[in-house]
Design an enzyme around this catalytic site. Sequence first.
Site, PDB file in Angstrom:
ATOM      1  N   LEU A 238      -6.038 -34.457  32.018  1.00  0.00           N
ATOM      2  CA  LEU A 238      -4.591 -34.195  32.581  1.00  0.00           C
ATOM      3  C   LEU A 238      -3.432 -34.376  31.850  1.00  0.00           C
ATOM      4  O   LEU A 238      -3.256 -35.731  31.931  1.00  0.00           O
ATOM      5  CB  LEU A 238      -4.597 -34.144  34.038  1.00  0.00           C
ATOM      6  CG  LEU A 238      -5.353 -33.631  35.147  1.00  0.00           C
ATOM      7  CD1 LEU A 238      -5.074 -33.995  36.524  1.00  0.00           C
ATOM      8  CD2 LEU A 238      -5.163 -31.942  35.226  1.00  0.00           C
ATOM      9  N   HIS A 239      -2.717 -33.453  31.286  1.00  0.00           N
ATOM     10  CA  HIS A 239      -1.488 -33.933  30.683  1.00  0.00           C
ATOM     11  C   HIS A 239      -0.419 -33.135  30.704  1.00  0.00           C
ATOM     12  O   HIS A 239       0.941 -33.297  30.280  1.00  0.00           O
ATOM     13  CB  HIS A 239      -1.806 -34.507  29.271  1.00  0.00           C
ATOM     14  CG  HIS A 239      -1.804 -33.712  28.399  1.00  0.00           C
ATOM     15  ND1 HIS A 239      -3.222 -33.102  28.203  1.00  0.00           N
ATOM     16  CD2 HIS A 239      -1.033 -33.107  27.404  1.00  0.00           C
ATOM     17  CE1 HIS A 239      -3.077 -32.153  27.014  1.00  0.00           C
ATOM     18  NE2 HIS A 239      -1.728 -32.249  26.739  1.00  0.00           N
ATOM     19  N   ARG A 240      -0.587 -31.784  30.834  1.00  0.00           N
ATOM     20  CA  ARG A 240       0.633 -30.519  30.961  1.00  0.00           C
ATOM     21  C   ARG A 240       1.623 -30.953  31.762  1.00  0.00           C
ATOM     22  O   ARG A 240       1.321 -31.330  32.957  1.00  0.00           O
ATOM     23  CB  ARG A 240      -0.157 -29.251  31.204  1.00  0.00           C
ATOM     24  CG  ARG A 240      -1.124 -28.689  30.261  1.00  0.00           C
ATOM     25  CD  ARG A 240      -0.745 -27.962  29.289  1.00  0.00           C
ATOM     26  NE  ARG A 240      -1.672 -27.752  28.279  1.00  0.00           N
ATOM     27  CZ  ARG A 240      -1.451 -28.070  27.168  1.00  0.00           C
ATOM     28  NH1 ARG A 240      -0.033 -28.360  26.484  1.00  0.00           N
ATOM     29  NH2 ARG A 240      -2.404 -28.059  26.121  1.00  0.00           N
ATOM     30  N   ARG A 273       1.633 -39.901  29.946  1.00  0.00           N
ATOM     31  CA  ARG A 273       2.465 -39.314  30.769  1.00  0.00           C
ATOM     32  C   ARG A 273       2.036 -39.046  32.177  1.00  0.00           C
ATOM     33  O   ARG A 273       2.826 -39.361  33.037  1.00  0.00           O
ATOM     34  CB  ARG A 273       2.788 -37.746  30.231  1.00  0.00           C
ATOM     35  CG  ARG A 273       3.247 -36.809  31.143  1.00  0.00           C
ATOM     36  CD  ARG A 273       3.244 -35.500  30.838  1.00  0.00           C
ATOM     37  NE  ARG A 273       4.006 -35.221  29.557  1.00  0.00           N
ATOM     38  CZ  ARG A 273       5.311 -34.839  29.373  1.00  0.00           C
ATOM     39  NH1 ARG A 273       6.095 -34.832  30.475  1.00  0.00           N
ATOM     40  NH2 ARG A 273       5.747 -34.593  28.243  1.00  0.00           N
ATOM     41  N   ASP A 323      -6.779 -29.518  31.223  1.00  0.00           N
ATOM     42  CA  ASP A 323      -5.868 -28.710  31.098  1.00  0.00           C
ATOM     43  C   ASP A 323      -5.166 -28.896  29.320  1.00  0.00           C
ATOM     44  O   ASP A 323      -4.249 -28.025  29.200  1.00  0.00           O
ATOM     45  CB  ASP A 323      -4.484 -29.019  31.859  1.00  0.00           C
ATOM     46  CG  ASP A 323      -3.888 -30.425  31.634  1.00  0.00           C
ATOM     47  OD1 ASP A 323      -4.417 -31.112  30.643  1.00  0.00           O
ATOM     48  OD2 ASP A 323      -3.074 -30.709  32.542  1.00  0.00           O
TER      49      ASP A 323
END
Length: 417
Positions: A238-240, A273, A323
């Site tokens: 997950l990083h969006r 992030r 994602d």
Amino acid sequence: MKILTVVGARPNFMKAAPIIAAIKQHNKGLQAPPSGGHEPSRKTIQHVLVHTGQHYDDVMSDSFFRDLNLPEPDVHLGVGSGSHAAQTAEIMRKFEGVVLAERPEIVIVVGDVNSTMACALVTAKISFDSGGTRPLIAHVEAGLRSRDRSMPEEINRILTDHLADLLFVTESSGVDNLMREGIAPEKIHYVGNTMIDSLLSFREKADSSRILEALGLLSAVPENGSPSSPLPYALLTLHRPANVDDRETLQGIFEGLDELASQMPVIFPVHPRTRKRIDGFSLNLGKILHSNSAENPKIRLIEPCGYIDFICLMKNARLVLTDSGGIQEETTCLTVPCVTIRENTERPVTLIHGTNILAGTSAIGIRRAINHQLGKEFQRNWPEKWDGNTADRIVEILCRLREGETTSSKEPAAVST
Ligand code: UD1
């Protein structure tokens, strides 16, 4: 012929590596004696690799250079992190001097990150003389569209495609999108996917990775001496910004994973992030989230993985949840079920041909998609031209384009495949 290739962020490295290898192979072919059959008019390609430094950690950048056998960058801009405007401006400011000093005939940009768009924009406006001579811009992975302009990548894709002289497309939807936007057909080349070139080159090497052992994901060695096999586990990335920067959304995503995490460990290599957000938000997750693998691991947070380790984790997973754009494509080729935690995808071929399903970002949508995908077996059904030879096709097109010409030109002369 002089070609300059730009890389900046993690997903660029595996897309650029096969092109750099194909250029090396092209030059090697020219050194062979004429009986080797090469055309005498063919010219050596001088290659310059520029790293903007958008990603700079060992885990986000250097380890990929090692795993992919990438050469050291000839130029490193050392830009680092910043707001979109600051990062983009800094890349542009530094890259302009490099293009003026190197005077390449072609600038290759890959993917959809800020470095891609910034360097395309610099190249489009540069002028080597009073006649407006500039390098041609080649965009690798052109034409993808999510139709969601809140994604920074969508803005980067649209702008880069409209600046590019040569558009190298990975899937047929990309050709349709570009034609619809009025891009001249002779600029568009449907060549396949260089990220899949890398995957196919390295997937066997991934079997030598020790990551499963290190994470305790191998069964005990049976007494009959046969090799230990991977235990059931799922893999999550997950990083969006839309998923991880908003507390409620991130909380909902983790809640959507609770049933799965009670059935098998969910291995979660955490992007920097996302790590910051998890540390910053006080999420109400009960015991779902464990960074300590020792006691009843559910979602296991680990450091971001290198390329080879990550392919190994994908290959052996029961299910991949992500994602990311590239992982939707890689799981398609590995025939591993994938749940994409987004409302849309710019890579529809992974839904049509591949193993991918869109879950949205609500807990209920994610649970439903997991139930749909878990245990599903897929037949190999790779998209057209995802055959491991895309970089060769790109280099061939660039060579044909430049045969007989000695300087970069104001008017691009794109050729059709
Ligand atoms: C960028 C790309 C995204 C790509 C992703 C892969 C854009 C707009 N986004 O997003 O398309 O899918 O890379 O990772 O270009 N950081 C580190 N170490 C690093 C790099 C970043 O700790 O080596 C941290 C920094 O605190 C930074 C944050 O990660 O602020 C985000 O990095 P950034 O390059 O801004 O965007 P990504 O979210 O990585």
